[in-house]
Motif scaffolding. Sequence first.
Motif, PDB file in Angstrom:
ATOM      1  N   LEU A 199     -24.593 -49.437 -36.004  1.00  0.00           N
ATOM      2  CA  LEU A 199     -24.752 -48.125 -36.290  1.00  0.00           C
ATOM      3  C   LEU A 199     -24.025 -47.181 -35.189  1.00  0.00           C
ATOM      4  CD1 LEU A 199     -25.973 -45.881 -38.025  1.00  0.00           C
ATOM      5  CD2 LEU A 199     -27.828 -45.950 -36.893  1.00  0.00           C
ATOM      6  N   ARG A 200     -23.981 -47.772 -34.099  1.00  0.00           N
ATOM      7  CA  ARG A 200     -23.306 -46.961 -32.906  1.00  0.00           C
ATOM      8  C   ARG A 200     -21.733 -47.045 -33.249  1.00  0.00           C
ATOM      9  NH1 ARG A 200     -27.607 -48.505 -29.429  1.00  0.00           N
ATOM     10  NH2 ARG A 200     -26.579 -50.452 -28.904  1.00  0.00           N
ATOM     11  N   ALA A 201     -21.462 -48.217 -33.535  1.00  0.00           N
ATOM     12  CA  ALA A 201     -20.050 -48.642 -33.564  1.00  0.00           C
ATOM     13  C   ALA A 201     -19.620 -47.888 -34.936  1.00  0.00           C
ATOM     14  CB  ALA A 201     -19.753 -50.080 -33.628  1.00  0.00           C
ATOM     15  N   VAL A 202     -20.068 -47.909 -36.099  1.00  0.00           N
ATOM     16  CA  VAL A 202     -19.736 -47.118 -37.102  1.00  0.00           C
ATOM     17  C   VAL A 202     -19.803 -45.925 -37.113  1.00  0.00           C
ATOM     18  CG1 VAL A 202     -20.587 -46.925 -39.702  1.00  0.00           C
ATOM     19  CG2 VAL A 202     -20.429 -49.409 -38.623  1.00  0.00           C
ATOM     20  N   SER A 203     -20.565 -45.342 -36.572  1.00  0.00           N
ATOM     21  CA  SER A 203     -20.728 -43.821 -36.381  1.00  0.00           C
ATOM     22  C   SER A 203     -19.435 -43.290 -35.727  1.00  0.00           C
ATOM     23  CB  SER A 203     -21.714 -43.502 -35.696  1.00  0.00           C
ATOM     24  OG  SER A 203     -21.881 -43.871 -34.396  1.00  0.00           O
ATOM     25  N   HIS A 204     -19.094 -44.099 -34.644  1.00  0.00           N
ATOM     26  CA  HIS A 204     -17.947 -43.760 -34.067  1.00  0.00           C
ATOM     27  C   HIS A 204     -16.650 -43.833 -34.895  1.00  0.00           C
ATOM     28  CE1 HIS A 204     -14.686 -43.713 -31.125  1.00  0.00           C
ATOM     29  NE2 HIS A 204     -15.519 -42.988 -30.160  1.00  0.00           N
ATOM     30  N   ASP A 205     -16.454 -44.847 -35.538  1.00  0.00           N
ATOM     31  CA  ASP A 205     -15.362 -45.457 -36.253  1.00  0.00           C
ATOM     32  C   ASP A 205     -15.088 -44.318 -37.278  1.00  0.00           C
ATOM     33  OD1 ASP A 205     -15.050 -47.319 -34.571  1.00  0.00           O
ATOM     34  OD2 ASP A 205     -15.827 -48.909 -35.777  1.00  0.00           O
ATOM     35  N   ILE A 206     -15.945 -44.203 -38.028  1.00  0.00           N
ATOM     36  CA  ILE A 206     -15.845 -43.308 -39.402  1.00  0.00           C
ATOM     37  C   ILE A 206     -15.557 -41.837 -38.955  1.00  0.00           C
ATOM     38  CG2 ILE A 206     -17.229 -42.255 -41.209  1.00  0.00           C
ATOM     39  CD1 ILE A 206     -18.625 -44.818 -41.459  1.00  0.00           C
ATOM     40  N   ARG A 207     -15.951 -41.385 -37.595  1.00  0.00           N
ATOM     41  CA  ARG A 207     -15.855 -40.032 -37.373  1.00  0.00           C
ATOM     42  C   ARG A 207     -14.184 -39.622 -37.167  1.00  0.00           C
ATOM     43  NH1 ARG A 207     -18.183 -39.886 -32.739  1.00  0.00           N
ATOM     44  NH2 ARG A 207     -20.125 -39.594 -33.575  1.00  0.00           N
ATOM     45  N   THR A 208     -13.656 -40.867 -36.584  1.00  0.00           N
ATOM     46  CA  THR A 208     -12.160 -40.616 -36.399  1.00  0.00           C
ATOM     47  C   THR A 208     -11.456 -40.298 -37.535  1.00  0.00           C
ATOM     48  OG1 THR A 208     -12.290 -41.640 -34.355  1.00  0.00           O
ATOM     49  CG2 THR A 208     -10.251 -41.382 -34.907  1.00  0.00           C
ATOM     50  N   PRO A 209     -11.201 -41.444 -38.663  1.00  0.00           N
ATOM     51  CA  PRO A 209     -10.567 -41.224 -39.532  1.00  0.00           C
ATOM     52  C   PRO A 209     -11.073 -40.174 -40.602  1.00  0.00           C
ATOM     53  CG  PRO A 209     -11.829 -43.014 -39.823  1.00  0.00           C
ATOM     54  CD  PRO A 209     -11.941 -42.660 -38.515  1.00  0.00           C
ATOM     55  N   LEU A 210     -12.204 -39.802 -40.901  1.00  0.00           N
ATOM     56  CA  LEU A 210     -12.639 -38.572 -41.502  1.00  0.00           C
ATOM     57  C   LEU A 210     -12.064 -37.136 -40.756  1.00  0.00           C
ATOM     58  CD1 LEU A 210     -16.551 -39.075 -42.348  1.00  0.00           C
ATOM     59  CD2 LEU A 210     -14.481 -39.055 -43.816  1.00  0.00           C
ATOM     60  N   THR A 211     -11.928 -37.188 -39.493  1.00  0.00           N
ATOM     61  CA  THR A 211     -11.473 -36.047 -38.844  1.00  0.00           C
ATOM     62  C   THR A 211      -9.807 -35.952 -39.203  1.00  0.00           C
ATOM     63  OG1 THR A 211     -13.079 -36.327 -36.978  1.00  0.00           O
ATOM     64  CG2 THR A 211     -11.028 -35.023 -36.723  1.00  0.00           C
ATOM     65  N   GLY A 212      -8.974 -36.970 -39.220  1.00  0.00           N
ATOM     66  CA  GLY A 212      -7.935 -36.919 -39.568  1.00  0.00           C
ATOM     67  C   GLY A 212      -7.549 -36.702 -40.914  1.00  0.00           C
ATOM     68  N   ILE A 213      -8.530 -37.216 -41.677  1.00  0.00           N
ATOM     69  CA  ILE A 213      -8.301 -36.701 -43.314  1.00  0.00           C
ATOM     70  C   ILE A 213      -8.510 -35.060 -43.505  1.00  0.00           C
ATOM     71  CG2 ILE A 213      -9.475 -36.872 -45.618  1.00  0.00           C
ATOM     72  CD1 ILE A 213      -9.820 -39.957 -44.652  1.00  0.00           C
ATOM     73  N   VAL A 214      -9.712 -34.599 -42.934  1.00  0.00           N
ATOM     74  CA  VAL A 214      -9.925 -33.161 -42.994  1.00  0.00           C
ATOM     75  C   VAL A 214      -8.782 -32.521 -42.490  1.00  0.00           C
ATOM     76  CG1 VAL A 214     -11.510 -31.411 -41.993  1.00  0.00           C
ATOM     77  CG2 VAL A 214     -12.448 -33.483 -43.149  1.00  0.00           C
ATOM     78  N   GLY A 215      -8.431 -32.805 -41.344  1.00  0.00           N
ATOM     79  CA  GLY A 215      -7.296 -31.890 -40.620  1.00  0.00           C
ATOM     80  C   GLY A 215      -6.294 -32.014 -41.496  1.00  0.00           C
ATOM     81  N   ALA A 216      -5.600 -33.274 -41.999  1.00  0.00           N
ATOM     82  CA  ALA A 216      -4.493 -33.288 -42.779  1.00  0.00           C
ATOM     83  C   ALA A 216      -4.486 -32.578 -44.149  1.00  0.00           C
ATOM     84  CB  ALA A 216      -4.347 -34.684 -43.363  1.00  0.00           C
ATOM     85  N   THR A 217      -5.686 -32.431 -44.855  1.00  0.00           N
ATOM     86  CA  THR A 217      -6.059 -31.667 -46.053  1.00  0.00           C
ATOM     87  C   THR A 217      -5.803 -30.096 -45.751  1.00  0.00           C
ATOM     88  OG1 THR A 217      -8.394 -31.829 -45.924  1.00  0.00           O
ATOM     89  CG2 THR A 217      -7.251 -33.647 -47.174  1.00  0.00           C
ATOM     90  N   GLU A 218      -6.635 -29.805 -44.535  1.00  0.00           N
ATOM     91  CA  GLU A 218      -6.468 -28.457 -44.066  1.00  0.00           C
ATOM     92  C   GLU A 218      -4.940 -27.824 -44.030  1.00  0.00           C
ATOM     93  OE1 GLU A 218      -9.067 -27.866 -40.809  1.00  0.00           O
ATOM     94  OE2 GLU A 218     -10.698 -27.972 -41.975  1.00  0.00           O
ATOM     95  N   ARG A 261     -11.034 -51.883 -28.807  1.00  0.00           N
ATOM     96  CA  ARG A 261      -9.918 -50.992 -28.968  1.00  0.00           C
ATOM     97  C   ARG A 261      -8.434 -51.463 -28.194  1.00  0.00           C
ATOM     98  NH1 ARG A 261     -12.282 -46.909 -31.354  1.00  0.00           N
ATOM     99  NH2 ARG A 261     -14.562 -46.546 -30.791  1.00  0.00           N
ATOM    100  N   THR A 262      -7.329 -50.863 -28.925  1.00  0.00           N
ATOM    101  CA  THR A 262      -6.088 -50.933 -28.067  1.00  0.00           C
ATOM    102  C   THR A 262      -6.275 -50.081 -26.732  1.00  0.00           C
ATOM    103  OG1 THR A 262      -5.157 -49.287 -29.341  1.00  0.00           O
ATOM    104  CG2 THR A 262      -4.982 -51.475 -30.427  1.00  0.00           C
ATOM    105  N   GLU A 263      -5.253 -50.410 -26.092  1.00  0.00           N
ATOM    106  CA  GLU A 263      -5.200 -49.762 -24.607  1.00  0.00           C
ATOM    107  C   GLU A 263      -4.969 -48.241 -24.992  1.00  0.00           C
ATOM    108  OE1 GLU A 263      -2.296 -51.744 -22.254  1.00  0.00           O
ATOM    109  OE2 GLU A 263      -3.724 -53.362 -21.956  1.00  0.00           O
ATOM    110  N   GLN A 264      -4.146 -48.002 -26.038  1.00  0.00           N
ATOM    111  CA  GLN A 264      -4.009 -46.474 -26.333  1.00  0.00           C
ATOM    112  C   GLN A 264      -5.381 -45.656 -26.777  1.00  0.00           C
ATOM    113  OE1 GLN A 264      -2.435 -49.124 -27.509  1.00  0.00           O
ATOM    114  NE2 GLN A 264      -0.102 -48.910 -27.069  1.00  0.00           N
ATOM    115  N   GLY A 265      -6.350 -46.514 -27.235  1.00  0.00           N
ATOM    116  CA  GLY A 265      -7.660 -45.860 -27.399  1.00  0.00           C
ATOM    117  C   GLY A 265      -7.416 -45.083 -28.737  1.00  0.00           C
ATOM    118  N   ASP A 266      -6.923 -45.809 -29.756  1.00  0.00           N
ATOM    119  CA  ASP A 266      -6.790 -45.262 -31.019  1.00  0.00           C
ATOM    120  C   ASP A 266      -7.996 -45.689 -31.746  1.00  0.00           C
ATOM    121  OD1 ASP A 266      -6.300 -44.499 -33.500  1.00  0.00           O
ATOM    122  OD2 ASP A 266      -4.457 -45.598 -33.909  1.00  0.00           O
ATOM    123  N   GLY A 267      -8.809 -44.574 -32.059  1.00  0.00           N
ATOM    124  CA  GLY A 267     -10.377 -44.747 -32.479  1.00  0.00           C
ATOM    125  C   GLY A 267     -10.244 -45.474 -33.910  1.00  0.00           C
ATOM    126  N   LYS A 268      -9.259 -45.266 -34.707  1.00  0.00           N
ATOM    127  CA  LYS A 268      -9.588 -45.763 -36.161  1.00  0.00           C
ATOM    128  C   LYS A 268      -8.860 -47.449 -36.006  1.00  0.00           C
ATOM    129  CE  LYS A 268      -4.707 -44.259 -37.854  1.00  0.00           C
ATOM    130  NZ  LYS A 268      -3.879 -43.650 -38.580  1.00  0.00           N
TER     131      LYS A 268
END
Length: 374
Positions: free
Chosen positions: A150-169, A320-327
């Motif tokens: 649950l902890r891992a999923v909550s972090h992983d889902i937040r990042t791409p959702l933020t990207g989707i919302v930002g791109a659509t806005e 994660r990769t060293e770049q820290g890309d959450g998705k």
Amino acid sequence: MKGNSANKSLRQLKKIRLTRDMMTCAPKDILVACSLYLASVAICLLLRRWDIHNNDSYVAMIFLLDVFLTAFLTEGFLLGVIFAVLAVMSVDFIFTAPYWAVSFTLAGFPLTFLVTMTISVLTSLITSRAKRMDAVRRDAEKERAYANLLRAVSHDIRTPLTGIVGATEVLLEQEETLSREQRRELLQHTGEDAQWLIHMVENMLSITRLGAENTRLTKTQEPLEEVIESAVMKFGRRHPHLPVEVTLPDELLMVPMDPVLIEQVLTNLLENAANHGKTTEKILITLEQDGDMACLTVRDDGAGIPKPQLENLFESQTYRTEQGDGKRNMGIGLSTCQTIVTAHNGKIQAENRKEGGAKFSVWLPMEEESNENS
């Protein structure tokens, strides 16, 4: 008053549990208990026939072992108590003079009866308590695994959702000022994030399905080559510029499996090579027979796996990769691989290649175990 009522209820629950434990008697346990008893009788009869000195001191020891094993290998107290009484009666009736006659006046009879009964009850009590503790431990491990998931999923889902919302806005608010290339780039990123969310949900559903109570894994004999072909085809549509080379054996390898879940394992490993290899230019898939197991390996020529992460790579944690890309988190994907392969009575292993890159190996049994209860 409330405290007394709670203590009374607790005592009643303990009595109910003890009664239930005592009355547990499965057909398999009856078969085990009868087999042990008949084996003990047969051994004692053979030894008495071969013993020219008529020394019957071994009889009590053999039946004590029978009582112990019966209590240890069966559930509850009922069978242990029954066969403890039967063992004492057998020693008296079959192996103590006068033979084939019951005599309750023999010296030591009460003590022998008391000792065998005590061994049976104590062994049953200890084994029952140990099994309950093991069940509690497994439940605690499952709860901890779900918490980590649950902890891992909550972090992983937040990042791409933020990207989707930002791109659509941006697309909605700056539609007239964006160039065609900018709109295409935003849509491409949004599609990638959506695909990642779909992949994440599929992994979550697989782990939940395999972790559910009373869930049985449905297996059928399937050619592993077809599963590889399907996974590679889907991967090629998402990563058209990353070639995948497949090496298959001459003979068709049939494996008892859930093909959808095994395909997901291969998909996760391919995605892992593409997303975490950094410099991956080619992926190699090899299928071969290793004894009574089918061995599937996925190799890449990328950057490999950091050594500190190798030991706990398949746990439900952030990778994660060293770049820290959450998705680009593959902690859930690799944990899913471990869960699925273990459910198939197989094993999975990860290592770095000497020539560079990572290598994942999956072994799956080619024969269904007769006593499996997945």
